[in-house]
Design an enzyme around this catalytic site. Structure first.
Site, PDB file in Angstrom:
ATOM      1  N   SER A 197      -2.120   8.213 -10.443  1.00 58.91           N
ATOM      2  CA  SER A 197      -0.816   8.283  -9.788  1.00 58.91           C
ATOM      3  C   SER A 197       0.205   8.687 -10.851  1.00 58.91           C
ATOM      4  O   SER A 197      -0.175   9.068 -11.955  1.00 58.91           O
ATOM      5  CB  SER A 197      -0.493   6.966  -9.093  1.00 58.91           C
ATOM      6  OG  SER A 197      -0.333   5.976 -10.048  1.00 58.91           O
ATOM      7  N   LYS A 203       7.740  16.660  -4.800  1.00 59.22           N
ATOM      8  CA  LYS A 203       6.704  15.644  -4.633  1.00 59.22           C
ATOM      9  C   LYS A 203       6.524  15.467  -3.126  1.00 59.22           C
ATOM     10  O   LYS A 203       7.417  14.967  -2.435  1.00 59.22           O
ATOM     11  CB  LYS A 203       7.131  14.332  -5.286  1.00 59.22           C
ATOM     12  CG  LYS A 203       6.069  13.253  -5.212  1.00 59.22           C
ATOM     13  CD  LYS A 203       6.454  12.071  -6.074  1.00 59.22           C
ATOM     14  CE  LYS A 203       5.338  11.053  -6.191  1.00 59.22           C
ATOM     15  NZ  LYS A 203       4.903  10.480  -4.918  1.00 59.22           N
ATOM     16  N   CYS A 232       4.039 -27.601   0.873  1.00 59.42           N
ATOM     17  CA  CYS A 232       3.336 -28.839   0.508  1.00 59.42           C
ATOM     18  C   CYS A 232       4.294 -29.958   0.143  1.00 59.42           C
ATOM     19  O   CYS A 232       3.869 -31.073  -0.135  1.00 59.42           O
ATOM     20  CB  CYS A 232       2.352 -28.592  -0.640  1.00 59.42           C
ATOM     21  SG  CYS A 232       3.144 -28.336  -2.232  1.00 59.42           S
TER      22      CYS A 232
END
Ligand code: IVH
Length: 737
Positions: free
Chosen positions: A98, A134, A438
């Site tokens: 990439s 691009k 929690c």
């Protein structure tokens, strides 16, 4: 999938007669199958988990009431989407990389400066780059042998992609045969859909009740990745060639000439590519492309700059996932205003409490956005990490009108808030001091922007997120065991920690009775799952380190660590030694630095290219927690951990050697020498020791050369080194892979 997936959810539909029930069952099965495809194959869930669960519940309830209507292919008898017979895999002969990103002119200037420094080029020495749009599509690698198209693959994880040869053959712009090409030629480029074709496709889909695509890129991806290539044929896909992978002979000596050759062979290439000789010319061309953006007729999301001279590209080489010789200059983000309906707190795998904005859905750059990240409590309060104002100090409140933006692929963010539209009764957001999952205290360490749940392994949210990370694509990537299954298994108490995954088969024995009774599992699917798990017992060290989900240890760092240590034993021993040093558990990395300047294990870890103190501290502090370490040891006992393949080392005479550079290098910079040696499988050390295999000494070499001579280590000069590695230079030439 239509947006009304929740209709009927939870509806008992008690009055249904048998025919209506059969119809509803078909409808539910189709909806669930579509949601599964979106989730498992397209990585793009299109309904919420709650809506999905509601569909599943309704289906189960109906099947329970009308057992004779249950079909053998009911979604309750399957895991995930299609079973294994999706696309076959193709391992890329050269990795598909990439691109690093630049977001403004200063980033581009830095990129050019870094290249000059790396190559040792003066600021006024000529240096040309290409600049081109691009394309916002998906990358495809086309392999030609003797001028014939023999395979086509998607990028996948960069190493292996999906075999989409049959689909690619249906794309008119992709030549099946080419003349004048090298015997082996891999052409790489982007598959995309034009705006006009996209609109027409969606209109057809809408008329036929088919899937509506959110944007041209999704449409292109969904069309190419069709198991039935005839569907691809009916979709108007296009292609631009922008690079190449494996080649049996070079195409040209510059990027621009190589692309011109591909054009001459019949590949579509982008007409907006220019060669630029200065930074100013690059930025001017960027501005011109940005200006034309709306008129191009297809989506682009930036401009890509590439070093034109391929010999320089080769010298610059590759980082782990991106080339050094190219960068993507992204266009600024796209923006929209909408109302903030709620702020939810999500607990991540490292216990981080992340605020998420729930938004009235709004379209931003062609995509409907209903969630955005709010980063952390300071961001909501309107201050930065150092207490300075952001958004002029404006805080964000439920009920506010907020400005949402998307930049490329990343999760949408909130940029601004409109105080003039704030409801009179809007209250400042109070960030929780306890974990919403929690109940444990959630603390902020000094210097940390994030509040973290202190519940550790007892926090179900952390445990589940850790497990999801563990099975994610870059980690264990177990077919049939995705985020959704892990969550269900966790809830049922079957998988509490990664090691449990590898005990599933044994736990459930050959009868598989319990698993078979479980919603969504048949004997075959369970058997397939166990086989897929067994396939992953043998696994690369980098994946294992990444899968542990340690803070700061992303894929790149995990692979850097794996390449350095090459075995689990060496890795864990070194981390252990580094943790045993006094003060290794100091909560603050800055506090320990002066205390332990010499710790050899610590120095070894932080001496690895790309690994800094934050990673070293995260490794030592996590792996020295008794419960955590015991859980990891239980996991490792199930695995056969493999050394990473030496990079680009086939035929490399320096693979595995520890080399030291000293003195002045004249044909390359030190950074370049180091990167090149490492890419050929050598280890580069900073000092000479008994472990050194080779010293490369330039003019002015001093004590290191003397020490090497004393130890009887082979010493060569820069030319000797270049001769030694010469043969492999050609084999590892430039390209997009
Ligand atoms: S060159 C070595 N050129 O952008 C890297 N990529 O963000 C090769 N892309 O995976 C990429 N247009 O799919 C290159 N003109 C262009 C491109 C382009 C689109 C895509 C490509 C790549 C991604 C990286």
């Amino acid at each position: 999938m239509s947006g009304d997936a929740t209709t009927g959810a939870g509806d008992a539909r008690s009055g249904l007669d048998e025919r209506a029930a059969a119809r509803r069952l078909d409808d539910l099965a189709a909806r669930i199958a579509a949601a599964n495809r979106a989730y498992f194959q397209d990585d793009a869930p299109d309904i919420t988990d709650a809506a999905y669960d509601a569909l599943k519940r309704e289906l189960l309830a109906l099947e329970a009431r009308f057992p004779h209507l249950v079909k053998p292919d009911s979604p309750t008898a399957q895991i995930g989407a299609e079973p294994a017979e999706g696309f076959s895999k193709i391992t890329h002969a050269e990795r598909m990389l990439s691109l690093a990103n630049a977001f403004d002119a200063a980033d581009v200037a830095d990129f050019v400066t870094a290249i000059r420094r790396y190559l040792g080029l003066a600021t006024d020495a000529p240096l040309s780059l290409t600049a081109e749009p691009k394309i916002d599509g998906l990358s495809l690698s086309l392999r030609y042998e003797e001028g014939r198209l023999i395979s086509a693959a998607t990028r996948g994880d960069g190493e292996t992609g999906e075999n989409v040869t049959a689909n690619a053959r249906t794309i008119a712009q992709i030549p099946q045969r080419i003349a004048g090409a090298p015997a082996v030629l891999e052409v790489r480029g982007e598959v995309y859909m034009s705006h006009a074709d996209f609109a027409a496709l969606n209109a057809r889909q809408s008329a036929s009740g088919g899937k509506i695509f959110a944007n041209p890129r999704n449409a292109a991806a969904g069309s190419l990745r069709q198991l039935d290539a005839e569907i691809t044929r009916a979709r108007p896909l296009k292609f631009f060639a922008y690079g190449w992978g494996q080649l049996s002979a070079p195409l040209a000596s510059t990027q621009s000439d190589a692309i011109a050759r591909l054009a001459a062979m019949g590949f579509p290439t982008n007409p907006w590519m220019r060669r630029c000789d200065t930074l100013e010319a690059m930025l001017a061309h960027y501005a011109q492309i940005e200006d034309q953006r709306a008129m191009l007729g297809y989506d682009i999301d930036g401009v890509v700059y590439k070093i034109d001279d391929l010999a320089l590209q080769a010298r610059l080489g590759l980082r782990s996932t991106t080339p050094r010789w190219a960068i993507a200059h992204k266009f600024p983000a796209q923006l929209a205003w909408t109302r903030l309906e709620a702020i939810d707190i999500q607990v991540g795998r490292t216990g981080a409490l992340s605020p998420v904005a729930r938004l009235a859905p709004v379209t931003v750059g062609g995509v409907v956005v209903s969630n955005a990240t709010l980063h952390n409590e300071d961001y909501i309060a309107g201050r930065d990490a150092r207490g300075g104002p952001i958004r002029d100090g404006k805080d964000i409140r439920v009920g506010d009108w907020v400005q949402v933006y998307r930049a490329g692929d990343v999760i949408p963010k909130i940029a601004d808030v409109d105080l003039s539209r704030r409801p009179a009764d809007a209250q400042p957001f109070v960030f929780p001091t306890h974990c919403p999952e929690c109940g444990s205290e959630a603390l902020r360490e000094e210097g940390d922007a994030v509040r973290r749940c202190t519940g550790g392994l007892i926090c179900p949210a952390q445990a589940v997120e850790k497990l999801k990370h563990f099975v994610s694509r870059a980690a264990f990537d177990i077919e049939g065991l995705g985020a959704r299954q892990v969550e269900a298994f966790y809830t049922d108490g079957w998988i509490k920690e990664p090691a449990d995954i590898f005990e599933l088969r044994a736990k459930f024995g050959s009868g598989l009775q319990q698993l078979r009774n479980r919603e969504g599992w048949g004997e075959k699917s369970a058997q397939n799952l166990f086989d897929a798990i067994d396939d992953r017992r043998r696994i690369g060290l980098g994946r294992v380190i990444f899968a542990l989900g340690i803070r700061h240890v992303g894929e790149v760092a995990a692979n850097d660590l794996a390449r350095h240590f090459t075995s689990w034993r060496a890795f864990i021993d070194c981390v252990e030694r580094a943790s045993l040093e006094p003060a290794a558990h100091a909560p603050d990395a800055r506090a320990r630095k002066p205390l332990l300047p010499q710790s050899p294990a610590w120095a070894e870890i932080t001496g690895i290219d790309g690994i800094g103190e934050a990673v070293a501290l995260a490794l030592t502090s996590t792996l020295s927690q008794v419960a955590e370490r015991a859980s990891i040891d239980r996991l490792i006992a199930h695995l056969d951990v493999q050394a990473p393949p030496a990079r680009a080392s086939s035929g490399s005479p320096v693979v595995g050697l520890t080399v030291v550079f000293t003195g002045t290098l004249e044909k390359m910079t030190r950074a370049e020498a180091k990167a090149r040696a490492e890419s050929l499988g050598a280890k580069v050390a900073g000092s000479v020791s008994a472990k050194t295999d080779l010293l490369i000494a330039g003019p002015g070499a001093g004590s290191k050369a003397a020490k090497a001579a004393e130890l009887g280590i082979r010493i060569i000069d820069e030319d000797g080194w270049l001769t030694l590695i010469k043969g492999i230079d050609a084999a590892n030439g430039p390209g997009d892979g």
